[in-house]
Design a protein around this motif. Sequence first.
Motif, PDB file in Angstrom:
ATOM      1  N   GLY A  83      -2.202   5.279   3.007  1.00 10.06           N
ATOM      2  CA  GLY A  83      -3.281   4.347   2.732  1.00 10.06           C
ATOM      3  C   GLY A  83      -3.676   3.533   3.944  1.00 10.06           C
TER       4      GLY A  83
ATOM      5  N   THR B  34       6.176  -0.826   7.660  1.00 14.49           N
ATOM      6  CA  THR B  34       6.522  -2.019   6.891  1.00 14.49           C
ATOM      7  C   THR B  34       7.118  -3.084   7.794  1.00 14.49           C
TER       8      THR B  34
ATOM      9  N   VAL C  13       0.850  -1.188   0.000  1.00 16.02           N
ATOM     10  CA  VAL C  13       0.000   0.000   0.000  1.00 16.02           C
ATOM     11  C   VAL C  13       0.886   1.238   0.000  1.00 16.02           C
ATOM     12  N   GLN C  14       0.380   2.316  -0.558  1.00 10.08           N
ATOM     13  CA  GLN C  14       1.136   3.565  -0.550  1.00 10.08           C
ATOM     14  C   GLN C  14       1.014   4.253   0.804  1.00 10.08           C
ATOM     15  N   ALA C  15       1.997   5.059   1.121  1.00  9.90           N
ATOM     16  CA  ALA C  15       1.953   5.839   2.349  1.00  9.90           C
ATOM     17  C   ALA C  15       0.661   6.656   2.400  1.00  9.90           C
TER      18      ALA C  15
ATOM     19  N   LYS D  12       2.516   4.440   7.233  1.00  8.78           N
ATOM     20  CA  LYS D  12       3.801   5.070   6.971  1.00  8.78           C
ATOM     21  C   LYS D  12       4.793   4.003   6.509  1.00  8.78           C
ATOM     22  N   PRO D  13       5.830   4.390   5.793  1.00 10.46           N
ATOM     23  CA  PRO D  13       6.843   3.405   5.378  1.00 10.46           C
ATOM     24  C   PRO D  13       7.435   2.644   6.564  1.00 10.46           C
TER      25      PRO D  13
ATOM     26  N   VAL E 177       4.661  -0.720   3.014  1.00 11.02           N
ATOM     27  CA  VAL E 177       4.159   0.620   2.761  1.00 11.02           C
ATOM     28  C   VAL E 177       5.203   1.373   1.946  1.00 11.02           C
ATOM     29  N   SER E 178       4.824   1.757   0.748  1.00  5.66           N
ATOM     30  CA  SER E 178       5.764   2.464  -0.128  1.00  5.66           C
ATOM     31  C   SER E 178       5.636   3.976   0.061  1.00  5.66           C
ATOM     32  N   SER E 179       6.746   4.662  -0.118  1.00  9.83           N
ATOM     33  CA  SER E 179       6.745   6.122   0.068  1.00  9.83           C
ATOM     34  C   SER E 179       6.425   6.843  -1.220  1.00  9.83           C
TER      35      SER E 179
END
Length: 122
Positions: A16, A91, A12-14, A87-88, A120-122
């Motif tokens: 999310g 992860t 998921v993106q940051a 947040k990243p 979690v991707s930034s």
Amino acid sequence: QVQLVESGGGLVQAGGSLRLSCAASVRTFSGYAMGWFRQAPGKEREFVAAISGHGSSISYANSVKGRFTISRDNAKNTVFLQMNSLKPEDTAVYYCAANKLFLEGSSNWDYWGQGTQVTVSS
């Protein structure tokens, strides 16, 4: 014996959200406190959240307060972790755990699931 199976992890993106579930195979689910823990690469496993058997007591790690919500459905033998504003640094592999006693902040729980990856991707 308690068997735990987590699901719901993913990428998921940051900012999310994700909802983790943990299904327990146990006769008296309400007799167990349930917890969520996580372990990032190269780090020790850490406490995330815990809920008592009937939900009257809940505890969160400071790092997730206000963003994560733990809940349980005793009729379905399932505990949930709703994770918002990810947040990243969230992860990690997330683990579900069960214990007769409500042990907030401790990793000394009796039963553990196999874990589910949250990235979690930034």
